[in-house]
Scaffold this motif. Structure first.
Motif, PDB file in Angstrom:
ATOM      1  N   CYS A  42      -6.428   4.082   2.788  1.00 42.51           N
ATOM      2  CA  CYS A  42      -7.289   5.224   3.119  1.00 42.51           C
ATOM      3  C   CYS A  42      -8.389   5.446   2.089  1.00 42.51           C
ATOM      4  CB  CYS A  42      -6.445   6.492   3.258  1.00 42.51           C
ATOM      5  SG  CYS A  42      -5.662   6.981   1.706  1.00 42.51           S
ATOM      6  N   CYS A  76      -1.274   8.530   5.963  1.00 34.73           N
ATOM      7  CA  CYS A  76      -2.717   8.250   5.943  1.00 34.73           C
ATOM      8  C   CYS A  76      -3.026   6.768   6.085  1.00 34.73           C
ATOM      9  CB  CYS A  76      -3.335   8.804   4.672  1.00 34.73           C
ATOM     10  SG  CYS A  76      -2.453   8.307   3.181  1.00 34.73           S
ATOM     11  N   CYS A  77      -2.153   5.906   5.552  1.00 33.83           N
ATOM     12  CA  CYS A  77      -2.436   4.465   5.569  1.00 33.83           C
ATOM     13  C   CYS A  77      -1.155   3.706   5.230  1.00 33.83           C
ATOM     14  CB  CYS A  77      -3.543   4.125   4.567  1.00 33.83           C
ATOM     15  SG  CYS A  77      -3.117   4.462   2.850  1.00 33.83           S
ATOM     16  N   HIS A 128      -0.066   3.781   1.433  1.00 29.97           N
ATOM     17  CA  HIS A 128       0.620   4.973   0.926  1.00 29.97           C
ATOM     18  C   HIS A 128       2.006   5.167   1.554  1.00 29.97           C
ATOM     19  CE1 HIS A 128      -3.370   6.427  -0.726  1.00 29.97           C
ATOM     20  NE2 HIS A 128      -2.540   6.467  -1.738  1.00 29.97           N
TER      21      HIS A 128
HETATM   22 ZN   LIG Z   1      -3.463   6.569   2.191  1.00 30.18          ZN
END
Ligand SMILES: [Zn+2]
Length: 158
Positions: A85, A97-98, A101
């Protein structure tokens, strides 16, 4: 006998083993140039970070799985998850978020130890690290001070 070995916070002690689980070095997709990381335990089962030697796709046999496959195997994959992200903040709780993570926040990834700890604890000794910026708590400084005082009092430095 169990030794307790104390270290200050020199960056040279902060090394990780080559196969340490580290989301920062895992590609989004399988294969390619990425390190071979150690097996781990997820939901009480062994999860390998590489495809098995008898994997149907010959090109991927014993090659790294990549983040997408690792998360798919853990049931954490969500469509639309992007690779990274762009947020360098690592203290995100339960991120979505991604993939970076999501994977970096996994307990086994968070609990990786420094190579120093792994080796010493593997020999059943203990490791402690001194607090940063509190050299008064570092007992080796007390020995240094005592030895300096002794030589100062007993040595004529000829
Ligand atoms: Zn992220």
């Amino acid at each position: 006998m169990v030794a307790v070995i104390a270290f200050d916070n020199s960056s040279s002690y902060a090394k990780l083993a080559d196969d340490t689980l580290n989301a920062a070095y895992i590609n989004f997709n399988p294969g390619g140039k990425q390190p071979i990381m150690r097996d781990t335990i997820f939901n009480e089962q062994v999860q390998s970070m590489v495809f098995p030697a008898n994997y149907p796709n010959e090109n991927l046999r014993e090659k790294p799985k990549g983040m997408r496959v690792i998360l798919q195997e853990r049931g954490l994959w969500g469509s639309g998850l992007k690779g990274f992200c762009g947020n360098k903040e690592v203290s995100i709780e339960n991120p979505r978020c991604c993939v970076y993570h999501v994977l970096a926040a996994q307990e086994d990834f968070l609990n990786q130890k420094l190579i120093l700890q792994e080796v010493i604890e593997g020999l059943e000794h203990k490791v402690i690290f001194y607090l940063k910026f509190h050299c008064e708590l570092n007992y080796i400084k007390m020995y240094w001070r005592a030895s300096k005082r002794y030589t100062w009092q007993h040595c004529n430095y000829t």
